[in-house]
Design a protein around this motif. Structure first.
Motif, PDB file in Angstrom:
ATOM      1  N   UNK A 102       0.397  37.152  31.941  1.00 39.21           N
ATOM      2  CA  UNK A 102       1.556  37.802  31.922  1.00 39.21           C
ATOM      3  C   UNK A 102       1.899  37.240  30.418  1.00 39.21           C
ATOM      4  N   UNK A 103       2.176  38.741  29.646  1.00 37.71           N
ATOM      5  CA  UNK A 103       3.606  37.783  28.861  1.00 37.71           C
ATOM      6  C   UNK A 103       4.954  38.592  29.648  1.00 37.71           C
ATOM      7  N   UNK A 104       6.181  38.006  29.657  1.00 39.80           N
ATOM      8  CA  UNK A 104       7.358  38.750  29.722  1.00 39.80           C
ATOM      9  C   UNK A 104       8.289  38.647  29.062  1.00 39.80           C
ATOM     10  N   UNK A 105       8.970  39.947  28.689  1.00 37.75           N
ATOM     11  CA  UNK A 105      10.186  40.100  27.153  1.00 37.75           C
ATOM     12  C   UNK A 105      10.978  40.718  27.622  1.00 37.75           C
ATOM     13  N   UNK A 106      11.920  39.735  27.349  1.00 37.21           N
ATOM     14  CA  UNK A 106      13.895  40.199  28.146  1.00 37.21           C
ATOM     15  C   UNK A 106      14.410  41.135  26.508  1.00 37.21           C
ATOM     16  N   UNK A 107      15.944  40.903  27.610  1.00 39.40           N
ATOM     17  CA  UNK A 107      16.666  42.136  26.363  1.00 39.40           C
ATOM     18  C   UNK A 107      16.776  41.581  25.362  1.00 39.40           C
ATOM     19  N   UNK A 108      17.086  39.876  25.673  1.00 39.29           N
ATOM     20  CA  UNK A 108      17.710  38.887  24.478  1.00 39.29           C
ATOM     21  C   UNK A 108      17.199  38.720  22.734  1.00 39.29           C
ATOM     22  N   UNK A 175       1.533  31.740  21.215  1.00 40.10           N
ATOM     23  CA  UNK A 175       2.471  32.926  20.736  1.00 40.10           C
ATOM     24  C   UNK A 175       1.564  34.400  21.307  1.00 40.10           C
ATOM     25  N   UNK A 176       1.923  35.743  21.241  1.00 38.88           N
ATOM     26  CA  UNK A 176       1.150  36.264  21.358  1.00 38.88           C
ATOM     27  C   UNK A 176       1.730  37.811  20.845  1.00 38.88           C
ATOM     28  N   UNK A 177       1.437  38.924  20.581  1.00 40.11           N
ATOM     29  CA  UNK A 177       1.494  39.992  20.360  1.00 40.11           C
ATOM     30  C   UNK A 177       2.371  40.852  20.271  1.00 40.11           C
ATOM     31  N   UNK A 178       3.101  40.450  21.142  1.00 39.97           N
ATOM     32  CA  UNK A 178       4.433  40.726  21.276  1.00 39.97           C
ATOM     33  C   UNK A 178       5.579  40.058  21.671  1.00 39.97           C
ATOM     34  N   UNK A 179       5.135  39.314  20.715  1.00 36.67           N
ATOM     35  CA  UNK A 179       6.373  38.378  20.414  1.00 36.67           C
ATOM     36  C   UNK A 179       7.459  38.741  19.823  1.00 36.67           C
ATOM     37  N   UNK A 180       8.828  38.467  19.351  1.00 34.40           N
ATOM     38  CA  UNK A 180       9.145  38.832  17.836  1.00 34.40           C
ATOM     39  C   UNK A 180       8.761  38.511  16.890  1.00 34.40           C
ATOM     40  N   UNK A 181       8.751  38.852  15.833  1.00 33.96           N
ATOM     41  CA  UNK A 181       8.457  38.457  14.971  1.00 33.96           C
ATOM     42  C   UNK A 181       9.018  38.069  14.198  1.00 33.96           C
ATOM     43  N   UNK A 182       8.601  36.629  13.132  1.00 32.71           N
ATOM     44  CA  UNK A 182       9.357  35.070  12.633  1.00 32.71           C
ATOM     45  C   UNK A 182       9.115  35.236  11.710  1.00 32.71           C
TER      46      UNK A 182
END
Length: 182
Positions: A102-108, A175-182
């Motif tokens: 599970x990759x859980x992403x938020x409004x942050x 990190x997965x492909x769904x995380x924010x770009x850094x």
């Protein structure tokens, strides 16, 4: 007698058809649903996995309390606690015979990854703008969670959360492909 029949039907899987029709993973096993607490959005998620990366159970924080653990006991737990006015806006994952990641992403925006990336991928988003995760339903089997369905609803408010002090990315593994770009 008619009242008992109506009550039996309301508690039957037929009333769960909406959640089962949008199930990611298997539909075979014992059905479960998280509580709904005064329309509160999910404020935290705790996920337990075993050594093989199978997701054994999930627990949601609704308002100020943690709901019942859904799945089977055991495993190593990791959690994501949301900040003020932060909401879960998308969930990605993989499943094979069981839920594997599970990759859980938020409004942050920030994301947390639980489990191992193996199997068929899925992505869950709200149907309407402004909706956030309000709960989950799913199916558990002997070895853990087999499938998951997401309950979306309107957020109480969508305020700016940039100053919450929470890190942008919380990897449980990597990190997965769904995380924010850094």
């Amino acid at each position: 007698m008619l009242l008992l029949l109506i009550l039996a039907l309301l508690g039957s899987p037929a009333c769960w058809a909406d959640y089962i029709s949008e199930m990611y993973g298997s539909r075979k096993g014992t059905f479960f649903c998280s509580s709904e607490y005064n329309g509160e959005a999910v404020k935290g998620i705790r996920v337990s996995t075993n050594g093989l990366g199978i997701i054994l159970n999930i627990q949601l924080q609704l308002g100020d309390f943690w709901d019942a653990v859904q799945g089977i006991p055991g495993g190593r737990s990791q959690e994501l606690i949301l900040g003020p006015n932060e909401y879960i806006t998308e969930i990605h994952g993989t499943f094979l015979l069981n839920l594997k990641q599970l990759i859980v992403c938020t409004s942050r925006p920030r994301c947390a990854s639980f489990g191992k990336r193996v199997g068929q991928e899925f992505s869950g988003f709200p149907k309407e703008e402004g909706e956030v995760l309000k709960g989950i339903c799913g199916v558990r089997g002997v070895f853990g969670i087999r499938g998951i369905s997401l309950k979306w609803g309107q957020a109480p408010t969508m305020l700016d959360t940039q100053g919450s002090g929470y890190p942008d990315w919380i990897p449980a593994d990597a990190q997965s492909q769904y995380g924010p770009e850094k």
